[in-house]
Structure formats: C-alpha cells, structure tokens
Design an enzyme around this catalytic site. Structure first.
Site, PDB file in Angstrom:
ATOM      1  N   LYS A 254      17.502  86.063 128.402  1.00  0.00           N
ATOM      2  CA  LYS A 254      16.563  84.934 128.490  1.00  0.00           C
ATOM      3  C   LYS A 254      15.273  85.371 129.175  1.00  0.00           C
ATOM      4  CE  LYS A 254      19.371  81.472 127.219  1.00  0.00           C
ATOM      5  NZ  LYS A 254      19.297  80.169 126.622  1.00  0.00           N
TER       6      LYS A 254
ATOM      7  N   ARG B 110       8.151  76.700 109.856  1.00  0.00           N
ATOM      8  CA  ARG B 110       9.046  77.851 110.086  1.00  0.00           C
ATOM      9  C   ARG B 110       8.923  78.896 108.970  1.00  0.00           C
ATOM     10  NH1 ARG B 110      14.728  75.403 110.990  1.00  0.00           N
ATOM     11  NH2 ARG B 110      13.901  73.716 109.710  1.00  0.00           N
TER      12      ARG B 110
ATOM     13  N   GLY C 220      36.115  74.182 121.623  1.00  0.00           N
ATOM     14  CA  GLY C 220      35.683  72.872 121.133  1.00  0.00           C
ATOM     15  C   GLY C 220      35.324  72.846 119.664  1.00  0.00           C
TER      16      GLY C 220
ATOM     17  N   HIS D  41      31.740  86.224 118.864  1.00  0.00           N
ATOM     18  CA  HIS D  41      30.525  86.635 118.155  1.00  0.00           C
ATOM     19  C   HIS D  41      30.825  87.681 117.097  1.00  0.00           C
ATOM     20  CE1 HIS D  41      29.464  85.125 122.154  1.00  0.00           C
ATOM     21  NE2 HIS D  41      28.513  84.504 121.489  1.00  0.00           N
TER      22      HIS D  41
HETATM   23  N1  GLN Z   1      32.011  72.942 123.031  1.00  0.00           N
HETATM   24  C1  GLN Z   1      30.974  73.765 122.509  1.00  0.00           C
HETATM   25  C2  GLN Z   1      31.465  74.488 121.271  1.00  0.00           C
HETATM   26  O1  GLN Z   1      32.590  74.815 121.194  1.00  0.00           O
HETATM   27  C3  GLN Z   1      30.508  74.775 123.531  1.00  0.00           C
HETATM   28  C4  GLN Z   1      29.355  75.601 123.028  1.00  0.00           C
HETATM   29  C5  GLN Z   1      28.751  76.540 124.034  1.00  0.00           C
HETATM   30  O2  GLN Z   1      29.369  76.935 124.960  1.00  0.00           O
HETATM   31  N2  GLN Z   1      27.525  76.928 123.868  1.00  0.00           N
HETATM   32  O3  GLN Z   1      30.707  74.760 120.371  1.00  0.00           O
END
Ligand code: GLN
Ligand code: ZN
Length: 772
Positions: free
Chosen positions: A114, A16, A434, A696
């Site tokens: 993507k 990398r 999460g 973000h």
């Molecule tokens: N449960 C994951 C998190 O909170 C979901 C991540 C995602 O949607 N890419 O990080």
C-alpha cells in the site's frame, strides 16, 4: 501571478479506458502500439484539461501504464534481473508487476504494497548489495516531447530518491540507504537531461517526510538535495499525507526552489512554513483535498491564503494536497445519488475547476462575487446545513458509544466453554472466510436485477438457489461451520454502503487500486442509519437449510470507513462509532434469528494506522472500541469471529487482542512462518485460525503444508483454540479449485484430530473444555 498546478492526475481513464486496453494487451488482443496510442490519448486529455482550466505548469511523468514506482524502477534501470528475458520494455515492467506478459518468461512477480495510508498499491523495488543505477529515460522523454507540442511550461513529477529507497525491500539484508549516493547521481543526470529538454520544474515526491523518518535517512535526504541542485532547472520538493512536522525547518533550508505542503491533512504547518520560507522559495500550498471528494470551502481557504498571498505574492502557488490519483475523474455524470449528494462532490475535474476559482480570486478579490464562486459557496453551504446529513438521534447514540469501552463482561475462557456446549464443534473446527466463487451466472443475475430486468422476487429466488448450492457443497466437503457464500455482494463494503442511509454509491466513481484494478469507494456523506436488516434474510435462509452452524457475515466499521470516502466535517472516529451502532443492530438481529456465530471482518484495521507512531495509540483506542461495540449485548454463547488480511500483523498485535473476538482468522499462507514466530513471542489469548493455504493461488494445498502450519501454531496456541480455514475469501476462485482445496484442508483437520495423530495437540491442550 499565483501558479496553479496539480501534483498528479488519475490515469485509469474517464471510462477506465486504460484498464480495458491493458487487459486486452495482456490477453494479446491488441499490440503494444495500440496500447500506447490509447495511453497517449489519455495523457493528452489530462494535459488539455489542465490547460483548459489555466494550470500554469502541465504535469508530465505522473501517467504510467501500471504504477509510478515501477516506472521509476525502469527509469533508473533498477528492475529485477529476472524480468530481462524480453527486449520489450513494457513487458519487463509487466513481468515485474504481475509475473507474466505477452513476451518474456513468466517469473515471480515483485511484491505489492500500500502506498502510505491510501488504498493504492505500488510495486515494491527490490534491493541487493550489488545494485547499480543508470538512466533509461525513453518513456519519459517521449512524454515530455509530446507535452511540449502543447506549448506550455512543463513540470515533470517523479518519486524522490529517498522515498524510492525507503519504500524498497532489501532481498539480501542490505540497507537500501547504502545506495542513496549512487541513486542520487543518476537522478542528477536525469535532471541535467530534463534541463536540456527545456523542462522548467521537477517535482520530487518525498511523502516519507510525513512518516517517522530516522535521522540517518534525514541526513541522506539533506545530502541528496544538496547534490541535486542544478542551475537552470527548478526542484519542487513535495511532501504530502501529513505534516513535515519537526523536519520543517530542515527541509526549508534545502537548496530547492520550492516546497509543496499538504495543508489539508496538516493545515497547522502553514505557520511554520511561512516562518521558514526565506527570501526566494516557492510555497506550493496543497489546499484542495487530493484524497477526498467534497467541494472545497473556498471562502475559508481564500481567507487563510490572502495574507500569505500579500506577503509572498507570486511565490505562493496553489494545488491539490497530493496527486489526484486517489479520486475519480469527474462527477458530472453522477446523478440520482442518495440524498442528491452529487451536488456536493468534487472529483478530479471539479478540483481543477476549484483551483481555477481560487487562483482567480487571489488575483482579483472582486471575483468572489462571481456566479462561479457563488455556485461553489452554495454547494458547500448546502452540504453543511442539509437535513439529509444530520440526524441528532444518530449523533447522540454515537456519543454514548464513544464514551464507553464495551468489553464483554465474561472472560474469553468462560465464553469458550459456554460456546462449546452450545455449538458442539470438534477440535480443530473447519470453516471458510465467507465468500465462495462469484460465478458469471451470479454476476449476470445481480446485473439483471440492478437494471430492472428481473423482479425482486426473481432475484431473491436466484440467490436462494445459489445459497442452497453453496450450503450443499460445504456439507459435502465436510466443513464444520458453514457460510452462505456472499453471492449478493459485489464488494464487501459497497454492499453495506448501498443499504445504509447516509452512504451513497456512485455509478462511475472508480479509483485505481493497482494496475488495471479499480475500486468504487462508497461515499459516507451523512449520519448513518440502518433502515432495514442488511444480511439477516440471507443468513437465516442459509441456516434453515442445514443442521451445521451458519456463520453470519458482516464488514467491520473500520473497514467500511477505510474503504469509503469519508465525511470531513467530523472526526473519523465519530463516523466509525455510527457504523458500529448500525452493525450492533444487525448483530443483535442475527442473534435473535438463530445465528450463533457472527464474523465481523476488519481487513483494513492495519491500514488505518496513522503514519506517525505518536498518533497510533489514539487510533487503536477508538478503532477497537468501535469494533467491540458491534457485538455489545450479545449473549456469551454467541461466538464472534473476525478476519484480517494483507498485513504484517506485528505492529498491531495489541490492537488485534483488544478486539477481543472469540476467534480471529488471519491471512498467513504467504508468510505463515512470520506469523507463527510472532505468535510465539506474543501468544494470542483467544481462538485463532491461521490461514492454512493461500487462496491467491489456484493450487490445491498439500496436506503436509496444512499440517505444518497447524503444528507450528500448536507451539504457541492450545489445540482448543485453533481453527482450520483458508487464508481469505474464495470469491476470486473457481469451484473446480475450491472444492478439492477445501477437501484437502478438511482431511488434514480430520487427521490431526484423531487420537494417534494429535500427540502435539494433546500436549498443548489446556483447560477442561469438552472436545469431541
Ligand atoms: N468475508 C470476506 C470474503 O470472504 C472477507 C474478504 C477480505 O478479507 N478481504 O470475501
Ligand atoms: Zn481476507
């Protein structure tokens, strides 16, 4: 002689190197010259590797500092105007890609999307009515001149003009296709220039041919390639990621000198290709899988190609199916993988080796008795027959799952009532997706554990402390449904891959995702078994710390499949059903241990959609059925959540509905109005949490912003179905940002809950679910 060439090489560097150099350059720790020197070394390494294995053309133009579509935008002087606040060309590109660069003014970055159905992201070109194109060939010419020093014939690779425009995004409603003639003219100038430079071949990538390309675009493609035909330089029109299908005869009648086909993804198109090839064209047969990591069964490929070789002779070329961008560099340094599966792997370096073997065998049939050939055969047989790959009980269970449809017997509204009674949640319950911030301290602990510097007990202790901290924070913030924070996960797929038998995790199998970001996809090599609980101890520990409901957190079967390298010896659906089986075991164990809300994330459901619409129904059928099996057998009072992000949900609303989760949380913050208007045309029947702020961004959301989204959602969704949550996991953020942001979110939920303020909420409320 049969030519062997590669459509493109990985570019992040074997260790990398490009990643580290880019990040240093962005932090202004190295100069542009230092960055370019590192990039040149990487490029030379690729060319040398191609020469060493006997590639007949070395590929130039595939390398780029950030993204190949972005490079094309620069090459055709089609970067957005807002990035031209610096003279430095690479900084203009970085401004477009990431909004900031060492020189120039910070701007809105371009969108990222993507690349077809891969996990690679390209920078989306922006289209306006007044766009024009001209050449800025400096980067490319420099590469060509450096490559020429190696005294090998050169093939330059670029995205084709039709693919470039098809992937672009109109900013003012202009149809990108209106620019095809102007852009083709500029491609024409470039091709003449390349001819002067002594380039022999130009590979123009048109993977849009594997999608449902409308007739006006097909006609534009025909016109463009008639226009690009230039005596003295050859064009290889490359299609990949699927079959050229009904367009085969049309593309073979174009005045180009060669056509490249993906014969791994779409082997059946070989016959049509031979029928249409005519007397002079080259057929570049993409027979080595450019997107997966298994050793090629060269005997089968050889048998299929031999008669074609006899017929076409030198007009048959061999190649990987697509750019090797989608696989890691080299498997030589992988050792001690689960079940010894490194023996079966072919990353980019091994694929070059395979190309050499195949080329030699086609030239001299006695070569198939050579030690090199036999070694390859041995590896393929070893995988096919390995007991470590096959487990009949696992297969039998997956067959049963495949045959069922697994809808919950009790309808959603009745389940909701039972769940409300059990969970006693307020109206507009608040939760998160999460993950909580992955701090340096957490990363350090995981690393110490991986490297054996701390005992498993010490590791567990450290994580428990982290969980406790996370639970206390959430209680203090005032959230209704808590999570344990996912501190134990480096990545939501790798974590499960490392614990499940049948899935191996590599040490250095990095693949570029975008810019300097790489992912290390786990390798699903065999039938999948759960030999221990995956998440139960973390979730139950977290639950033991609080009276509030704790949400268990799993990654769904389609997402694990999509973000891993998969088996090529059985359909993807079969692998997905196996994943569903182990996730079902986990769900039931969580439930048995008092976890009553379980979220099964499927952010990759949308990306799994086949490129051709005709194949989508079948995919949605098995993907959603596998998802539903994950919660098969849970009681009505267990509430199943799912989460999805990064997607334009419009074309998968039916699939989302078919998941039949009790609650879905969706990324919306960057396109909230789009989702809300979609919901108005097709209301979602179950619980839904439209993301109320953009994770973000480091900014703290305004309460009014949150309320706007909730009010918008109330136009299509009863209040009793609405949840309040951020739009994705919080692992990339810092606690200093997360705590105030979530407090603002909770305050907004509390505000809209109060009698006076929920006029609209009450108006929309349906059913007699008891709400508090
Ligand atoms: N449960 C994951 C998190 O909170 C979901 C991540 C995602 O949607 N890419 O990080
Ligand atoms: Zn997400």
């Amino acid at each position: 002689m049969t030519y062997f060439h590669v459509p493109g090489f990985p570019r992040i560097g074997e260790q990398r190197e490009l990643k580290w150099a880019l990040e240093k350059y962005w932090r202004e720790e190295i100069s542009e010259t230092e960055l370019q020197t590192i990039a040149s070394d990487i490029k030379r390494g690729h060319w040398q590797a191609q020469i060493d294995v006997g590639c007949d053309l070395i590929t130039v133009g595939d390398f780029c500092l950030y993204d190949h579509v972005l490079n094309a935008s620069y090459l055709f002087n089609h970067l957005p105007r807002r990035v031209k606040t610096t003279e430095r060309a690479i900084d203009q590109c970085f401004l477009a890609a990431r909004g900031r660069a060492p020189t120039g003014q910070p701007v809105h970055a371009c969108d990222m999307s993507k690349w077809f159905d891969t996990n690679y992201h390209y920078i989306v070109p922006e289209i306006h009515a007044e766009d024009s194109f001209s050449l800025q060939p400096d980067f490319l010419l420099k590469d060509i001149r450096e490559a020429k020093e190696l005294n090998q014939p050169i093939k330059v690779v670029l995205p084709g003009p039709v693919t470039y425009l098809r992937l672009a995004d109109s900013k003012d409603g202009t149809d990108p296709l209106v620019h095809i003639d102007a852009l083709t003219n500029t491609y024409g100038e470039l091709i003449s220039l390349l001819k002067k430079e002594g380039v022999e071949w130009v590979q123009l990538d048109e993977p849009v041919l594997a999608t449902d390309l409308p007739e006006d675009w097909l006609q534009a493609l025909e016109r463009a390639y008639h226009q690009l035909n230039t005596p003295g330089i050859n064009i290889l029109l490359a299609t990949y990621f699927g079959a050229a299908g009904e367009n085969t005869s049309r593309i073979f009648s174009l005045p180009v000198q060669g056509i490249h086909l993906d014969l791994v993804e779409a082997p059946a198109q070989l016959t049509a290709a031979i029928d249409n090839i005519g007397p002079y064209k080259i057929l570049s047969a993409g027979v080595i899988d450019g997107r997966n990591i298994w050793r090629t069964d060269l005997n089968t490929v050889y048998q299929a190609l031999r008669p074609i070789h006899q017929r076409l002779g030198e007009r048959l070329w061999i190649s990987p199916s697509c750019s090797l961008l989608h696989v890691p560099y080299s498997a030589v340094n992988e050792s001690g993988l689960e079940s010894g599966c490194e023996y079966w792997l072919a990353f980019a370096a091994e694929k070059l080796h395979e190309g050499r073997l195949l080329k030699q065998a086609l030239g001299d049939p006695s070569f198939i008795a050579s030690a090199d050939w036999l070694d390859q055969t041995q590896r393929v047989i070893s995988r096919r027959t390995s007991e470590r790959v096959h487990n009949s009980a696992v297969k039998a269970r997956a067959d049963v799952i495949a045959a069922g449809d697994w809808y919950r017997a009790t309808p959603f509204e009745e389940r909701l009532e039972v769940q409300q009674t059990a969970l006693n949640l307020p109206l507009f319950p608040t939760t998160t997706i999460g993950s909580f911030p992955q701090t340096d301290a957490i990363r350090a602990v995981r690393k110490q554990w991986r490297e054996g510097e701390i005992t498993p007990e010490q590791y567990e202790q450290a994580l428990k402390q982290e969980i406790e901290f996370c639970v206390r924070e959430q209680e203090e913030i005032g959230l209704d449904v808590l999570v344990h924070g996912e501190a134990e996960r480096t990545d939501m797929v790798e974590y499960f891959g490392a614990l499940l038998k049948g899935i191996a995790v590599t040490a250095n199998g990095w693949v570029q995702s975008y810019g300097s970001r790489c992912v290390k996809p786990p390798i699903i090599y065999g039938d999948i078994e759960r030999q221990q609980a995956l998440t139960v101890s973390w979730s139950t520990y977290a639950q033991s710390l609080t009276e509030k409901p704790m949400k268990g957190m799993l990654t769904g079967p389609v997402t694990i499949l999509k973000w891993a390298f998969v088996r090529d010896d059985q359909p993807r659906s079969a692998t997905t059903y196996q994943l569903a089986a182990v996730l079902n075991d986990e769900v039931r164990e969580l439930e048995a241990n008092g976890i009553n809300i379980i979220q099964i994330d499927e952010p990759a459901l949308r990306e799994g959609l086949p490129l051709k619409k005709s194949a989508r129904g079948e995919y949605i059928r098995w993907a959603t059925s596998a998802f539903r099996y994950c919660y098969e057998g849970v009681s009505d009072s267990t509430q199943i959540h799912t989460h999805m992000c990064y997607a334009d949900f419009d074309d998968i609303l039916d699939a989302i509905e078919a998941l039949d989760a009790d609650v879905i949380t969706l990324e919306t913050a960057r396109s909230a109005s789009a989702l809300l208007s979609t919901l108005k045309t097709q209301p979602y029947p179950n619980g839904i949490g439209p993301g109320v702020y953009d994770i973000h961004s480091p900014n703290i959301p305004e309460q009014s912003h949150v309320l706007n989204i909730l009010n918008g959602a109330l136009e299509s969704t009863p209040a009793a179905h609405l949840w309040v949550n951020p739009d994705c996991g919080l692992k990339t953020r810092r606690w200093e940002e997360v705590t105030p942001a979530l407090k603002a979110m909770v305050a907004a939920a509390e505000w809209i809950r109060t009698e006076d303020n929920q006029a609209s909420a009450v108006k929309n409320r349906q059913g007699d679910v008891s709400l508090h």
